[in-house]
Design a protein around this motif. Structure first.
Motif, mmCIF file in Angstrom:
data_model
loop_
_atom_site.group_PDB
_atom_site.id
_atom_site.type_symbol
_atom_site.label_atom_id
_atom_site.label_comp_id
_atom_site.label_asym_id
_atom_site.label_seq_id
_atom_site.Cartn_x
_atom_site.Cartn_y
_atom_site.Cartn_z
ATOM 1 N N PHE A 16 0.691 -1.147 0.139
ATOM 2 C CA PHE A 16 -0.195 0.057 0.075
ATOM 3 C C PHE A 16 0.673 1.244 0.076
ATOM 4 N N ALA A 17 2.020 1.176 0.714
ATOM 5 C CA ALA A 17 2.771 2.304 0.905
ATOM 6 C C ALA A 17 3.541 2.691 -0.550
ATOM 7 N N SER A 18 3.727 1.393 -1.172
ATOM 8 C CA SER A 18 4.297 1.701 -2.529
ATOM 9 C C SER A 18 3.289 2.332 -3.429
ATOM 10 N N ALA A 19 2.038 1.731 -3.542
ATOM 11 C CA ALA A 19 1.071 2.123 -4.238
ATOM 12 C C ALA A 19 0.841 3.567 -4.065
ATOM 13 N N GLY A 20 0.812 4.130 -2.702
ATOM 14 C CA GLY A 20 0.601 5.474 -2.235
ATOM 15 C C GLY A 20 1.864 6.451 -2.789
ATOM 16 N N ALA A 21 2.848 5.884 -2.741
ATOM 17 C CA ALA A 21 4.216 6.673 -3.209
ATOM 18 C C ALA A 21 3.953 6.783 -4.738
ATOM 19 N N ILE A 22 3.654 5.836 -5.233
ATOM 20 C CA ILE A 22 3.289 5.805 -6.683
ATOM 21 C C ILE A 22 2.473 6.983 -7.327
ATOM 22 N N ALA A 23 1.437 6.745 -6.292
ATOM 23 C CA ALA A 23 0.170 7.810 -6.673
ATOM 24 C C ALA A 23 0.693 9.347 -6.449
ATOM 25 N N VAL A 24 1.386 9.477 -5.562
ATOM 26 C CA VAL A 24 1.944 10.851 -5.075
ATOM 27 C C VAL A 24 3.026 11.103 -6.291
ATOM 28 N N VAL A 25 3.591 10.363 -6.693
ATOM 29 C CA VAL A 25 4.769 10.608 -7.565
ATOM 30 C C VAL A 25 4.094 10.981 -9.207
ATOM 31 N N GLY A 26 3.057 10.123 -9.127
ATOM 32 C CA GLY A 26 2.352 10.234 -10.452
ATOM 33 C C GLY A 26 1.700 11.511 -10.531
ATOM 34 N N GLY A 27 0.871 11.989 -9.496
ATOM 35 C CA GLY A 27 0.169 13.268 -9.410
ATOM 36 C C GLY A 27 1.094 14.370 -9.533
ATOM 37 N N ALA A 28 2.254 14.215 -8.838
ATOM 38 C CA ALA A 28 3.042 15.355 -8.956
ATOM 39 C C ALA A 28 3.572 15.241 -10.589
ATOM 40 N N ALA A 29 4.045 14.248 -11.093
ATOM 41 C CA ALA A 29 4.213 14.253 -12.427
ATOM 42 C C ALA A 29 3.238 15.041 -13.410
ATOM 43 N N TYR A 30 1.812 14.396 -13.250
ATOM 44 C CA TYR A 30 0.927 15.124 -13.895
ATOM 45 C C TYR A 30 0.950 16.556 -13.955
#
Lengths: 179, 151
Positions: A16-30
């Motif tokens: 879940f932490a990895s998914a959250g990190a990926i989501a944060v990074v993805g949002g930032a990238a977006y």
């Protein structure tokens, strides 16, 4: 058994932490991509202005260059014509033509012209006559017009002087005659 | 005039003194030229027949002065009697008529031109045309003529 459960729970947390990190990074990238696109659009939007100004500057310079070149060509042509007309070789050619060719041409053409005039004098006479008649008629018309105005002016002056009541009935000079 | 007879009145405009004066001036110039040419011709003729005209300058002048009125009289009489107008009048588009608006005859024309002499006295006779109702000068009164526009 309890160790396996603990390992499973930790694995889920990591997931879940990895998914959250990926989501944060993805949002930032977006968001970063959105901002980059906006900046790029702004840059693209503003880009034609300096290009148009450059093009206009180049056009002005080109026009000035063309005008300068045309003036130079004209000046050169005038100078060339001036020098050519005064060049001894050209003057010699012209003198030669005038001395040799022209008298012959005149000798040939003039008799023909005179013969034509003698053979058909009516045309020339008609032209001269029409011209003379036209001028004379024009002058006479002006004289007549001025004389008529003078007649009327004299009549008015005399009429005022005499205060002749009869003149109001019939203008002076206008008379009625029976047959 | 009987009412049963239709009489069509003819309205004419008699010429004023300015037009007449210009016409007279033109005619005088022409008459002078004719007299000069005539004098020159007579002189050439005299030379041809060996007529001795030396020392007769005053006679030549006197002849010219006498010839001018004669030429003018002949000129006016012939033109008025033939076509009712002189070249000067043609130029000004006026003509001489009698009181019936007809072209004057030879005798009337001669009387009219001779009467110029009366009108020429202090030019009163010519000036009278400006004050006369019919624009008649003294010579017109004597010859019973009018000068009208060629409308």
């Amino acid at each position: 058994m309890a160790g396996k459960d603990r390992q499973g729970a930790r694995g889920q947390e990591v997931l879940f932490a990895s998914a959250g990190a990926i989501a944060v990074v993805g949002g930032a990238a977006y968001r970063l991509g959105q901002q980059a696109l906006a900046i790029a659009a702004d840059v693209v939007e503003r880009a034609p202005e300096p290009i148009g100004a450059t093009a206009a500057r180049l056009a002005r310079r080109g026009h000035a260059e063309v005008e300068t070149a045309a003036a130079k060509v004209q000046s050169f042509a005038e100078q060339f014509a001036h020098d050519f007309a005064r060049h001894p070789a050209f003057i010699n050619v012209v003198t030669e033509v005038v001395d040799t060719v022209l008298p012959g041409a005149i000798d040939t053409a003039l008799p023909a012209v005179f013969d034509r005039l003698v053979a058909e004098p009516e045309g020339v006479r008609e032209v001269v006559r029409a011209q003379s008649t036209g001028i004379a008629e024009e002058v006479l018309a002006q004289v007549r017009s001025a004389a008529g105005a003078g007649d009327a002016a004299v009549d008015r002056a005399v009429g005022r002087w005499r205060h002749h009541g009869d003149r109001a009935v019939r203008p002076k000079g206008e008379l009625a005659f029976g047959p | 005039v009987s009412p049963a007879v239709a009489v069509e009145a003819v309205a004419v405009r008699t010429a004023g003194v300015v037009s007449r004066g210009i016409a007279l001036t033109i005619d005088l110039v022409i008459a002078t030229i004719l007299t000069t040419l005539g004098s020159a011709f007579v002189r050439l003729f005299g030379d041809a027949i060996d007529f001795d005209a030396s020392g007769s300058h005053s006679i030549a002048v006197l002849t010219f002065v006498l010839a001018l009125p004669f030429t003018f009289t002949l000129y006016c009489t012939v033109f008025w009697a033939l076509i009712g107008r002189t070249p000067g009048m043609v130029a000004m588009r006026i003509r001489v008529v009698d009181t019936r608006l007809r072209r004057p005859g030879l005798l009337r024309s001669l009387v009219r031109v001779l009467s110029y002499g009366v009108s020429a006295i202090l030019f009163i006779g010519f000036a009278w045309a400006a004050f006369d109702r019919r624009h008649q000068a003294f010579h017109d009164k004597i010859a019973r003529t009018l000068v009208v526009y060629d409308d």
